[in-house]
Design an enzyme around this catalytic site. Structure first.
Site, PDB file in Angstrom:
ATOM      1  N   LYS A 184      39.918  78.118  69.685  1.00 16.21           N
ATOM      2  CA  LYS A 184      40.640  77.752  70.558  1.00 16.21           C
ATOM      3  C   LYS A 184      42.082  77.422  70.174  1.00 16.21           C
ATOM      4  O   LYS A 184      43.131  77.831  70.678  1.00 16.21           O
ATOM      5  CB  LYS A 184      40.169  76.117  71.547  1.00 16.21           C
ATOM      6  CG  LYS A 184      40.928  75.698  72.612  1.00 16.21           C
ATOM      7  CD  LYS A 184      40.495  74.637  73.183  1.00 16.21           C
ATOM      8  CE  LYS A 184      41.557  74.161  74.237  1.00 16.21           C
ATOM      9  NZ  LYS A 184      41.138  73.026  74.972  1.00 16.21           N
ATOM     10  N   GLU A 190      38.154  76.451  58.582  1.00 15.64           N
ATOM     11  CA  GLU A 190      36.653  76.894  58.422  1.00 15.64           C
ATOM     12  C   GLU A 190      36.885  78.433  59.176  1.00 15.64           C
ATOM     13  O   GLU A 190      36.432  79.291  58.300  1.00 15.64           O
ATOM     14  CB  GLU A 190      35.403  76.431  58.860  1.00 15.64           C
ATOM     15  CG  GLU A 190      35.006  75.077  58.447  1.00 15.64           C
ATOM     16  CD  GLU A 190      35.858  73.851  59.025  1.00 15.64           C
ATOM     17  OE1 GLU A 190      36.884  74.008  59.996  1.00 15.64           O
ATOM     18  OE2 GLU A 190      35.264  72.958  59.026  1.00 15.64           O
ATOM     19  N   GLY A 243      36.682  73.170  74.063  1.00  8.81           N
ATOM     20  CA  GLY A 243      35.968  73.975  73.099  1.00  8.81           C
ATOM     21  C   GLY A 243      34.422  73.716  73.520  1.00  8.81           C
ATOM     22  O   GLY A 243      33.724  75.166  73.560  1.00  8.81           O
ATOM     23  N   ARG A 244      33.869  72.720  73.746  1.00  5.97           N
ATOM     24  CA  ARG A 244      32.385  72.575  73.992  1.00  5.97           C
ATOM     25  C   ARG A 244      31.854  73.027  75.210  1.00  5.97           C
ATOM     26  O   ARG A 244      30.945  72.941  75.825  1.00  5.97           O
ATOM     27  CB  ARG A 244      31.838  71.317  73.606  1.00  5.97           C
ATOM     28  CG  ARG A 244      32.553  70.106  74.106  1.00  5.97           C
ATOM     29  CD  ARG A 244      32.262  68.958  73.570  1.00  5.97           C
ATOM     30  NE  ARG A 244      32.934  67.546  74.058  1.00  5.97           N
ATOM     31  CZ  ARG A 244      34.306  67.459  73.587  1.00  5.97           C
ATOM     32  NH1 ARG A 244      34.828  67.961  72.693  1.00  5.97           N
ATOM     33  NH2 ARG A 244      34.955  66.293  74.017  1.00  5.97           N
ATOM     34  N   GLU A 329      29.731  64.790  70.852  1.00  2.93           N
ATOM     35  CA  GLU A 329      31.259  64.968  70.917  1.00  2.93           C
ATOM     36  C   GLU A 329      32.066  64.548  72.197  1.00  2.93           C
ATOM     37  O   GLU A 329      33.366  63.912  72.269  1.00  2.93           O
ATOM     38  CB  GLU A 329      31.615  66.442  70.342  1.00  2.93           C
ATOM     39  CG  GLU A 329      33.172  66.623  69.836  1.00  2.93           C
ATOM     40  CD  GLU A 329      33.524  67.981  69.338  1.00  2.93           C
ATOM     41  OE1 GLU A 329      33.557  67.750  68.278  1.00  2.93           O
ATOM     42  OE2 GLU A 329      33.604  68.790  70.081  1.00  2.93           O
ATOM     43  N   HIS A 360       3.581  68.570  65.650  1.00  2.00           N
ATOM     44  CA  HIS A 360       3.134  68.315  64.234  1.00  2.00           C
ATOM     45  C   HIS A 360       4.319  67.881  63.267  1.00  2.00           C
ATOM     46  O   HIS A 360       3.990  67.884  61.911  1.00  2.00           O
ATOM     47  CB  HIS A 360       2.585  69.842  63.748  1.00  2.00           C
ATOM     48  CG  HIS A 360       1.393  70.238  64.980  1.00  2.00           C
ATOM     49  ND1 HIS A 360       0.576  69.960  64.856  1.00  2.00           N
ATOM     50  CD2 HIS A 360       1.509  71.019  66.014  1.00  2.00           C
ATOM     51  CE1 HIS A 360      -0.392  70.515  65.770  1.00  2.00           C
ATOM     52  NE2 HIS A 360       0.641  71.246  66.499  1.00  2.00           N
ATOM     53  N   LYS A 470      39.275  65.865  58.750  1.00  2.00           N
ATOM     54  CA  LYS A 470      39.834  66.880  58.542  1.00  2.00           C
ATOM     55  C   LYS A 470      41.258  66.644  57.460  1.00  2.00           C
ATOM     56  O   LYS A 470      41.562  67.372  56.760  1.00  2.00           O
ATOM     57  CB  LYS A 470      40.431  67.379  59.820  1.00  2.00           C
ATOM     58  CG  LYS A 470      39.346  68.060  60.544  1.00  2.00           C
ATOM     59  CD  LYS A 470      39.832  68.978  61.844  1.00  2.00           C
ATOM     60  CE  LYS A 470      38.809  69.122  62.878  1.00  2.00           C
ATOM     61  NZ  LYS A 470      39.433  69.632  64.038  1.00  2.00           N
TER      62      LYS A 470
HETATM   63  O1  F6P Z   1      36.277  69.754  65.016  1.00  3.17           O
HETATM   64  C1  F6P Z   1      35.934  69.646  66.378  1.00  3.17           C
HETATM   65  C2  F6P Z   1      36.385  70.859  67.052  1.00  3.17           C
HETATM   66  O2  F6P Z   1      37.928  70.681  67.452  1.00  3.17           O
HETATM   67  C3  F6P Z   1      35.510  71.081  68.173  1.00  3.17           C
HETATM   68  O3  F6P Z   1      35.792  69.967  69.437  1.00  3.17           O
HETATM   69  C4  F6P Z   1      35.858  72.364  68.504  1.00  3.17           C
HETATM   70  O4  F6P Z   1      34.822  73.061  69.354  1.00  3.17           O
HETATM   71  C5  F6P Z   1      35.785  72.932  66.972  1.00  3.17           C
HETATM   72  O5  F6P Z   1      36.332  71.926  66.261  1.00  3.17           O
HETATM   73  C6  F6P Z   1      36.561  74.486  66.822  1.00  3.17           C
HETATM   74  O6  F6P Z   1      37.897  74.197  67.371  1.00  3.17           O
HETATM   75  P1  F6P Z   1      38.504  75.629  67.595  1.00  3.17           P
HETATM   76  O7  F6P Z   1      37.839  76.207  68.533  1.00  3.17           O
HETATM   77  O8  F6P Z   1      39.928  75.243  67.707  1.00  3.17           O
HETATM   78  O9  F6P Z   1      38.583  76.290  66.168  1.00  3.17           O
END
Ligand code: F6P
Length: 497
Positions: A184, A190, A243-244, A329, A360, A470
């Site tokens: 987003k 990452e 995002g979610r 979240e 189990h 972060k």
């Molecule tokens: O670190 C949390 C977060 O901001 C989430 O809310 C989001 O889905 C994820 O990181 C990834 O963010 P982006 O889509 O901006 O890479």
């Protein structure tokens, strides 16, 4: 806080078996059928009196007004001054947001069609790189629905541990691979690191123009452009889609390509039907609202700290992971929407697994442990395979047996062999795992999360809690072991990186 809250907490709770014995129509009363999903709430400690108190709570919390605001593009995310317009992606929302979502969806369709028509040569693989909301949704969709012939081999990589990337590209032909970079913000460490390494992998695989193989799925097109993705391959989405909550827009690109456009549209239609249900059904007959009542009850009145979700269907094995982000979240908060500290618990910890495996492994604690864990079972009437029907019958019988056992319990002279019982569960019996039903199911969870937040008085659409870690990681990377506590400094030094 609302006065109805006290009434709910003070409600005299009767044992489940007594509630069933007293009311022959209990199952009918506390079951909702919507979108080919049967929501059976009857094995929860809800009765008509308690339900009335919950309807009063919903009134005091102005749930109907908040719901109206959600669907009309009002500012339901006050800390960021934004609307939350994921439902506009499936046609339910503010007219402008719906029109914008539609236009952007057409743009995505154009790219899907172009790929299918061979604009990038022969494509077999899609490497989708993203994390959190930019990965969990697409991953769930592909895993649940892409088990037959998905057309493309879709791999989703999120972890910055490049072992995940190495595993994903193993067996991929770089010349037949497209890379979707889903972010987003287009600033997530990452994702950008994995994207750079994927570019390197393409280059090593003798792909002439690695950036020309990249597609960006983002609400920040400028950043994607800067990074090196051509404008024609950027699929934007609105800043107002969290995002979610983003699998419905271009973040769902791997599903649109991998499952086919028709399936993607069905997914949206399924979600749209659940939107309409949430928007119009009266409180007591509204599946997301009833679920929020149940969630609220066990956390606020009974002290539950977790809730367990068990998918009795291999296709839905990633659902608990998806729900962890959606629920934790969104509602893992300590202040109200107005910024006041809460003096009550907020979201429970969502955890779970796959039935029958979980029986189990972790069910011992559910049956005899000291924690009260409200359980949710999800099971489909129709199996996904052609093996002996005995498999599915066993799955069904086991799922239903667990709910019955949790509720009934069993007395024994031997304390180690006795079960207290009276443990609540909700069962979601779905017709099958189809795009439309999965769309409805996910939308149900989204609206339930929202309804929970309204009852709690919190904002489900921000997530500032993820920022501090972060920032510290960035500072350690830039400045080394300086100014931290002794343990952190010693760990950094001991790791010798
Ligand atoms: O670190 C949390 C977060 O901001 C989430 O809310 C989001 O889905 C994820 O990181 C990834 O963010 P982006 O889509 O901006 O890479």
């Amino acid at each position: 806080m609302h006065s109805a809250r006290k009434d709910i907490i003070d409600h005299a709770r009767k044992p489940l078996t007594e509630l069933f014995a007293q009311d022959a129509s209990r199952v009918e009363k506390f079951t909702i059928e919507q979108s080919a999903i049967r929501f059976d709430f009857s094995k929860n400690h809800i009765d008509e009196k308690l339900l009335e108190k919950f309807v009063a709570l919903a009134g005091q919390a102005a749930l109907e007004d908040h719901r109206e605001s959600l669907f009309s593009g009002g500012i339901v995310n006050p800390t960021e001054g934004r609307a939350a317009e994921h439902s506009a992606e499936r046609g339910n929302g503010n007219i402008d947001a719906v029109a914008e979502a539609k236009a952007l969806r057409q743009r995505m369709r154009g790219l899907v069609d172009a790929i299918e028509a061979g604009a990038f040569g022969e494509i077999r693989h899609l490497l989708h790189i993203g994390i959190g909301g930019s990965a969990l949704g697409p991953k769930l969709l592909i895993d649940a629905l892409g088990r037959e012939d998905a057309g493309y081999d879709v791999k989703i990589v999120s972890n910055v541990d490049a072992a995940a990337l190495a595993e994903a590209v193993n067996g991929m032909d770089p010349k037949k691979t497209l890379i979707a970079i889903a972010s987003k913000t287009f600033t997530t460490t990452e994702t950008l690191m994995n994207a750079e390494s994927a570019i390197e992998w393409l280059r090593e695989g003798a792909v002439d123009d690695p950036h020309g193989r990249c597609i960006a799925l983002t609400a920040n097109p400028e950043k994607a452009l800067e990074w090196g993705v051509d404008e024609s391959r950027i699929l934007p989405f609105s800043e107002t889609v969290g995002g979610r909550y983003s699998l419905w827009c271009s973040i769902g690109f791997p599903a649109a390509l991998g499952l086919g456009w028709a399936a993607f549209e069905e997914l949206l239609e399924g979600a749209a039907a659940m939107d309409r249900h949430f928007k119009s059904a009266p409180m007591a007959g509204n599946a997301p609202v009833m679920s929020a009542f149940v969630d609220y009850y066990y956390v606020q009145a009974c002290g539950s700290q977790t809730r367990g979700v068990f998918a009795y269907d291999e296709r839905l094995r990633l659902l608990p992971d998806y729900l962890q982000q959606l629920e934790m979240e969104s509602n893992g908060k300590s202040v109200t929407s107005e910024g006041d500290a809460v003096d009550y618990p907020t979201a429970p910890i969502t955890w779970g697994g796959v039935g029958t495996d979980a029986q189990h492994a972790v069910f011992q604690l559910l049956h005899q442990g000291t924690h009260l864990v409200p359980v949710e079972f999800i099971i489909a009437k129709t199996p996904s395979h052609d093996f002996d029907p005995a498999h599915h019958e066993t799955l069904l019988t086991n799922c239903f047996a667990q709910g019955a056992a949790l509720m009934q319990g069993r007395e024994s002279d031997d304390p180690a062999r006795s079960y207290a019982g009276d443990r609540p569960s909700t069962t979601l019996l779905i017709e099958d795992v189809t795009p439309a039903i999965l769309g409805a199911l996910i939308a149900f969870y989204e609206h339930r999360t929202f309804a929970n937040a309204v009852l709690l008085g919190t904002n489900p659409f921000d997530q500032f809690g993820v920022e501090l870690g972060k920032e510290i990681a960035k500072s350690i990377a830039e400045n080394g072991p300086r100014g931290y506590d002794g343990s952190t400094m010693a760990l950094i030094e001991a790791a010798e990186f």
